[in-house]
Scaffold this motif. Sequence first.
Motif, PDB file in Angstrom:
ATOM      1  N   ALA A   3       0.844  -1.209   0.000  1.00 41.05           N
ATOM      2  CA  ALA A   3       0.000   0.000   0.000  1.00 41.05           C
ATOM      3  C   ALA A   3       0.873   1.250   0.000  1.00 41.05           C
ATOM      4  O   ALA A   3       0.561   2.236  -0.691  1.00 41.05           O
ATOM      5  N   ALA A   4       1.975   1.202   0.748  1.00 40.26           N
ATOM      6  CA  ALA A   4       2.883   2.368   0.788  1.00 40.26           C
ATOM      7  C   ALA A   4       3.474   2.617  -0.596  1.00 40.26           C
ATOM      8  O   ALA A   4       3.628   3.772  -1.016  1.00 40.26           O
ATOM      9  N   ARG A  62       2.067   1.909  -3.517  1.00 36.74           N
ATOM     10  CA  ARG A  62       1.022   2.521  -4.350  1.00 36.74           C
ATOM     11  C   ARG A  62       0.892   4.016  -4.029  1.00 36.74           C
ATOM     12  O   ARG A  62       0.801   4.840  -4.923  1.00 36.74           O
ATOM     13  N   ARG A  63       0.881   4.314  -2.746  1.00 35.36           N
ATOM     14  CA  ARG A  63       0.758   5.720  -2.347  1.00 35.36           C
ATOM     15  C   ARG A  63       1.922   6.548  -2.893  1.00 35.36           C
ATOM     16  O   ARG A  63       1.734   7.605  -3.480  1.00 35.36           O
ATOM     17  N   GLY A 122       1.769   7.420  -6.385  1.00 34.27           N
ATOM     18  CA  GLY A 122       0.624   8.253  -6.754  1.00 34.27           C
ATOM     19  C   GLY A 122      -0.531   7.452  -7.315  1.00 34.27           C
ATOM     20  O   GLY A 122      -1.402   7.996  -7.998  1.00 34.27           O
ATOM     21  N   ARG A 123      -0.546   6.137  -7.056  1.00 34.29           N
ATOM     22  CA  ARG A 123      -1.639   5.290  -7.539  1.00 34.29           C
ATOM     23  C   ARG A 123      -2.828   5.375  -6.575  1.00 34.29           C
ATOM     24  O   ARG A 123      -2.668   5.689  -5.392  1.00 34.29           O
ATOM     25  N   SER A 124      -4.004   5.007  -7.080  1.00 34.32           N
ATOM     26  CA  SER A 124      -5.177   4.906  -6.218  1.00 34.32           C
ATOM     27  C   SER A 124      -4.942   3.759  -5.223  1.00 34.32           C
ATOM     28  O   SER A 124      -4.125   2.875  -5.479  1.00 34.32           O
ATOM     29  N   PRO A 125      -5.666   3.755  -4.079  1.00 31.27           N
ATOM     30  CA  PRO A 125      -5.395   2.702  -3.085  1.00 31.27           C
ATOM     31  C   PRO A 125      -5.517   1.293  -3.658  1.00 31.27           C
ATOM     32  O   PRO A 125      -4.753   0.403  -3.295  1.00 31.27           O
TER      33      PRO A 125
END
Length: 305
Positions: free
Chosen positions: A124-125, A127-128, A131-134
């Motif tokens: 998840a980190a 992706r964040r 700049g991706r969606s969750p």
Amino acid sequence: MTAAGSTAGDPITPLERCFEVEGLPQYAEVPSRLRRLYGGGIGFRPPVLVGNAVASVDGVVALGPGHPSAGSIISGHAQADRFVMGLLRACADAILIGAGTLRETPGHRWTAEQVCPWAAPELAALRRALGRSPRPPLVVVTRSGSLPGGHPALDGDAVVATTRAGRARLRAEHPRLSVLPTAPADHVDLPRLMGRLKARGWTTVLCEGGPILIGELVRAGLLDELFLTVAPTLAGRRPGRPRPGVIDGLELLPRHRAALALLGVRRHGSLIFLRYSIGSGPVAGSPRAGRPPTRPPLARTPPTT
Ligand SMILES: NC(=O)c1ccc[n+]([C@@H]2O[C@H](COP(=O)([O-])OP(=O)(O)OC[C@H]3O[C@@H](n4cnc5c(N)ncnc54)[C@H](OP(=O)(O)O)[C@@H]3O)[C@@H](O)[C@H]2O)c1
């Protein structure tokens, strides 16, 4: 860290990087735990369409009707394969699948954390940081519009690419589903679909199969890379019961040779992780090629003497 390289809390030891070409893109944002377990960095240069599949040593990717979730069975539910799937999903703006895979994978959501929950915080980190969606939106391709009712992957932000007939069926059976504009044809124009995804800013797209869709993407010259896990098992085949390999519905050799170049090899126990680039345009003479090639066409195999 132990002698084998695992750290308390990691269910797998790091993948062994056996070979990798120099100069592959690397995201600076990959958390150190993911980098360590993957045996180095990972990254993509957009726009890029990347396929991922797991095959048995005898080349089987799907086990045929009545055998859902074939990939998990073929990999033996190997945690190392699930980790690589999770990592690829974490990198993707969107995930593309064919309706056959959706129908044959009940209960699945195509998220990084579902396939690799023990690395969920780092995935998840990543992706964040990218700049991706969750969660990567799921894009489902279907001619028929026949999608299973109550499938959890169709909740939320899934979008469907379909035909006119498919749209009519989806309106009736899945009125809440988001359906992309359709072309008046009996198939989804995949180059146009990829253009639509790009227009949404989805420029790093992961295709998780199945063989028919991957074949269609290869036919159209759209697949840039293939991540192929070779699982240490033999699946076998019976006459009259097809068990496709990575691509189905498209015959290449002996007329056309797809030029794959090896980008990387990793190993975890007896599992092998291969990364290839696919340097080919649309298959010459294909009724679906549609547009002029943007890359050199597949090489014709020279006749043998
Ligand atoms: N081992 C692995 O890594 C792996 C990965 C993924 C899947 N699988 C296995 O593969 C099997 C499913 O494979 P598959 O080849 O049958 O399914 P698939 O490629 O996922 O889906 C095929 C379907 O996608 C739709 N489609 C594809 N191209 C299209 C186009 N250009 N226009 C419109 N629709 C298009 C059609 O849907 P409609 O039929 O709705 O018209 C077609 O029948 C399952 O057993 C699954 O478990 C294995």
